[in-house]
Design a protein around this motif. Structure first.
Motif, PDB file in Angstrom:
ATOM      1  N   CYS A  27       6.074   9.639   0.934  1.00  0.00           N
ATOM      2  CA  CYS A  27       5.935  10.189   2.274  1.00  0.00           C
ATOM      3  C   CYS A  27       5.349   9.105   3.171  1.00  0.00           C
ATOM      4  N   LYS A  28       5.389   9.336   4.467  1.00  0.00           N
ATOM      5  CA  LYS A  28       4.907   8.341   5.416  1.00  0.00           C
ATOM      6  C   LYS A  28       3.392   8.444   5.548  1.00  0.00           C
ATOM      7  N   ARG A  29       2.696   7.324   5.323  1.00  0.00           N
ATOM      8  CA  ARG A  29       1.238   7.327   5.387  1.00  0.00           C
ATOM      9  C   ARG A  29       0.681   6.085   6.106  1.00  0.00           C
ATOM     10  N   ASP A  30       1.450   5.472   6.985  1.00  0.00           N
ATOM     11  CA  ASP A  30       1.029   4.329   7.790  1.00  0.00           C
ATOM     12  C   ASP A  30       0.894   3.078   6.912  1.00  0.00           C
ATOM     13  N   THR A  31       0.397   1.983   7.516  1.00  0.00           N
ATOM     14  CA  THR A  31       0.527   0.678   6.863  1.00  0.00           C
ATOM     15  C   THR A  31      -0.557   0.361   5.830  1.00  0.00           C
ATOM     16  N   ALA A  32      -1.744   0.932   5.937  1.00  0.00           N
ATOM     17  CA  ALA A  32      -2.779   0.619   4.938  1.00  0.00           C
ATOM     18  C   ALA A  32      -2.385   1.111   3.547  1.00  0.00           C
ATOM     19  N   PRO A  33      -1.936   2.346   3.382  1.00  0.00           N
ATOM     20  CA  PRO A  33      -1.465   2.761   2.060  1.00  0.00           C
ATOM     21  C   PRO A  33      -0.241   1.968   1.599  1.00  0.00           C
ATOM     22  N   CYS A  34       0.648   1.625   2.517  1.00  0.00           N
ATOM     23  CA  CYS A  34       1.810   0.792   2.182  1.00  0.00           C
ATOM     24  C   CYS A  34       1.356  -0.547   1.611  1.00  0.00           C
ATOM     25  N   VAL A  35       0.425  -1.198   2.278  1.00  0.00           N
ATOM     26  CA  VAL A  35      -0.097  -2.484   1.823  1.00  0.00           C
ATOM     27  C   VAL A  35      -0.827  -2.324   0.488  1.00  0.00           C
ATOM     28  N   GLY A  36      -1.608  -1.267   0.374  1.00  0.00           N
ATOM     29  CA  GLY A  36      -2.351  -1.048  -0.870  1.00  0.00           C
ATOM     30  C   GLY A  36      -1.442  -0.854  -2.062  1.00  0.00           C
ATOM     31  N   LEU A  37      -0.380  -0.071  -1.885  1.00  0.00           N
ATOM     32  CA  LEU A  37       0.578   0.142  -2.967  1.00  0.00           C
ATOM     33  C   LEU A  37       1.255  -1.168  -3.355  1.00  0.00           C
ATOM     34  N   ALA A  38       1.709  -1.918  -2.354  1.00  0.00           N
ATOM     35  CA  ALA A  38       2.359  -3.202  -2.627  1.00  0.00           C
ATOM     36  C   ALA A  38       1.407  -4.161  -3.344  1.00  0.00           C
ATOM     37  N   ALA A  39       0.142  -4.201  -2.895  1.00  0.00           N
ATOM     38  CA  ALA A  39      -0.841  -5.099  -3.512  1.00  0.00           C
ATOM     39  C   ALA A  39      -1.087  -4.722  -4.966  1.00  0.00           C
ATOM     40  N   ALA A  40      -1.130  -3.418  -5.248  1.00  0.00           N
ATOM     41  CA  ALA A  40      -1.329  -2.972  -6.624  1.00  0.00           C
ATOM     42  C   ALA A  40      -0.168  -3.422  -7.512  1.00  0.00           C
ATOM     43  N   LEU A  41       1.059  -3.334  -6.982  1.00  0.00           N
ATOM     44  CA  LEU A  41       2.238  -3.732  -7.754  1.00  0.00           C
ATOM     45  C   LEU A  41       2.284  -5.246  -7.959  1.00  0.00           C
ATOM     46  N   VAL A  42       1.967  -5.997  -6.902  1.00  0.00           N
ATOM     47  CA  VAL A  42       1.940  -7.462  -7.035  1.00  0.00           C
ATOM     48  C   VAL A  42       0.846  -7.878  -8.006  1.00  0.00           C
ATOM     49  N   ASN A  43      -0.321  -7.281  -7.870  1.00  0.00           N
ATOM     50  CA  ASN A  43      -1.458  -7.647  -8.730  1.00  0.00           C
ATOM     51  C   ASN A  43      -1.174  -7.349 -10.196  1.00  0.00           C
ATOM     52  N   HIS A  44      -0.432  -6.284 -10.449  1.00  0.00           N
ATOM     53  CA  HIS A  44      -0.061  -5.940 -11.829  1.00  0.00           C
ATOM     54  C   HIS A  44       0.858  -7.003 -12.418  1.00  0.00           C
ATOM     55  N   GLN A  45       1.742  -7.527 -11.595  1.00  0.00           N
ATOM     56  CA  GLN A  45       2.707  -8.536 -12.043  1.00  0.00           C
ATOM     57  C   GLN A  45       2.107  -9.931 -12.090  1.00  0.00           C
ATOM     58  N   ASP A  46       1.216 -10.222 -11.117  1.00  0.00           N
ATOM     59  CA  ASP A  46       0.694 -11.583 -10.939  1.00  0.00           C
ATOM     60  C   ASP A  46      -0.728 -11.461 -10.404  1.00  0.00           C
ATOM     61  N   SER A  47      -1.694 -11.514 -11.290  1.00  0.00           N
ATOM     62  CA  SER A  47      -3.091 -11.255 -10.897  1.00  0.00           C
ATOM     63  C   SER A  47      -3.639 -12.294  -9.929  1.00  0.00           C
TER      64      SER A  47
END
Length: 359
Positions: free
Chosen positions: A82-102
């Protein structure tokens, strides 16, 4: 390594009737021969390979984006529940990137800007990456030297210069400023110390997650719960539940306006955020009477208009002045240019009348 995260969840309501729920602005071709999101990927060049490119979008757009970007691994198109503005979008992306490449660095950008020079853009990202490697707690943003006192952009006030970055002008960020009124915008431009905020950022994934934990803990706790289930059988269920529970907030409010270690690189690339139909006047050279035209237009004494016709259709205007005329297969918009912000109201009016096939 450097990862590119492209935020593509917007609905582009100011571009109705061309922009629709399942084909929003970022999927339209408004400049050149490629869609906005295709052009965003194109300008990354060889700096970031497809394996490290990520699109974060509305889940209903995943298939349409995959169709436009066949070289991008399908799993790299992340659908928000669902749409939740840019902070949750960034947080989700950061979690995925961090999981792949700490140790990963993220270049985060919108999907719907026009940047004419790919080389200059890539050079700017490389400078930003270098600045973060020098100081991993640093956040880097890009400022566009203002060409006029825009009221529709946020601004960045620069502070002291810093000494790295080669030929680039780099400064500490003194303050982020919200969209101003006309008089304030004029004062910003006259001061010479303000930039337009391009909404493009670089940071380590771990740094932005730490910043969210400190500055937006209510958002972070849900991102943390999602991150804990990445790669597990219940990940999709967790994402759906936890993301929907977030109270949306922009990354500017959540982090940028209070984070202390932010620098701004003065951008040397031509930039346009393509926020409304009036952008066509900047992206397409007007004719002798000041009309910006996409498609086939027969003009009889009309001037300073924006005309956008779909393929195979001809628009004829007579004695129009400062108007927007947009035609699609099932709808036509006619409005004064100074009423362009009211195009947003069209969507609500259509909803109220039950004309959902036009949304």
């Amino acid at each position: 390594m450097l990862h590119a995260v492209i935020m593509a969840g917007g609905s582009g309501t100011r571009f109705w009737p061309a922009s629709r729920t399942l084909r929003p602005k970022q999927l339209l071709t408004l400049h050149g021969k490629r869609s906005m999101i295709q052009s965003t990927i194109d300008r990354l060049g060889d700096l970031v390979p497809p394996s490290r490119q990520m699109i974060v979008t509305n889940k209903v757009l995943v298939d349409a984006i995959a169709e436009q970007l066949p070289a991008l691994p399908k799993q790299n198109i992340v659908g928000e529940p669902c749409k939740r503005d840019t902070a949750p979008c960034v947080g989700l992306a950061a979690a995925l990137v961090n999981h792949q490449d700490s140790d990963g660095i993220m270049a985060v950008m919108p999907s719907d800007h026009v940047i004419a020079s790919h080389e200059a853009f890539q050079n700017a990202l490389a400078i930003g990456e270098k600045l973060i490697k020098e100081d991993p707690t640093r956040i880097v943003t890009f400022g566009i030297p203002p060409e006029y006192p825009a009221e529709s952009f946020g601004y960045i006030e620069r502070g002291e210069p810093i000494g790295s970055g080669g030929d680039a002008n780099i400064y500490k960020v003194k303050q982020f400023r919200e969209k101003p009124d006309r008089a304030t915008a004029e004062a910003y431009v006259a001061s010479g110390s303000f930039y337009w905020n391009a909404g493009i950022f670089l940071w380590k994934a771990s740094t932005i997650l730490d910043a969210l934990q400190k500055n937006a803990p209510e958002i972070y706790k849900h991102i943390e719960a999602i991150a804990a289930r990445i790669g597990e059988a219940d990940y999709a269920e967790t994402l759906e539940r936890e993301f929907a529970a977030i109270k949306g907030k922009s990354i500017d409010y959540a982090v940028m306006e209070t984070y202390k270690n932010v620098v701004v690189i003065e951008a040397d690339f031509p930039w346009d955020d393509v926020g409304s139909w009036q952008a066509l006047s900047r992206l397409h050279e007007p004719d002798a009477l000041g009309n910006a035209v996409v498609g086939t237009h027969v003009n009889i004494d009309s001037k300073d208009c924006i005309v956008h016709a779909s393929e195979g259709h001809t628009i004829v205007t007579i004695d129009l002045d400062d108007m927007i005329v947009v035609q699609t297969a099932d709808a036509t918009l006619v409005a004064p240019k100074d009423a362009e912000e009211r195009v947003r109201e069209v969507v609500k009016a259509l909803q109220d009348r039950g004309l959902n096939e036009l949304l």
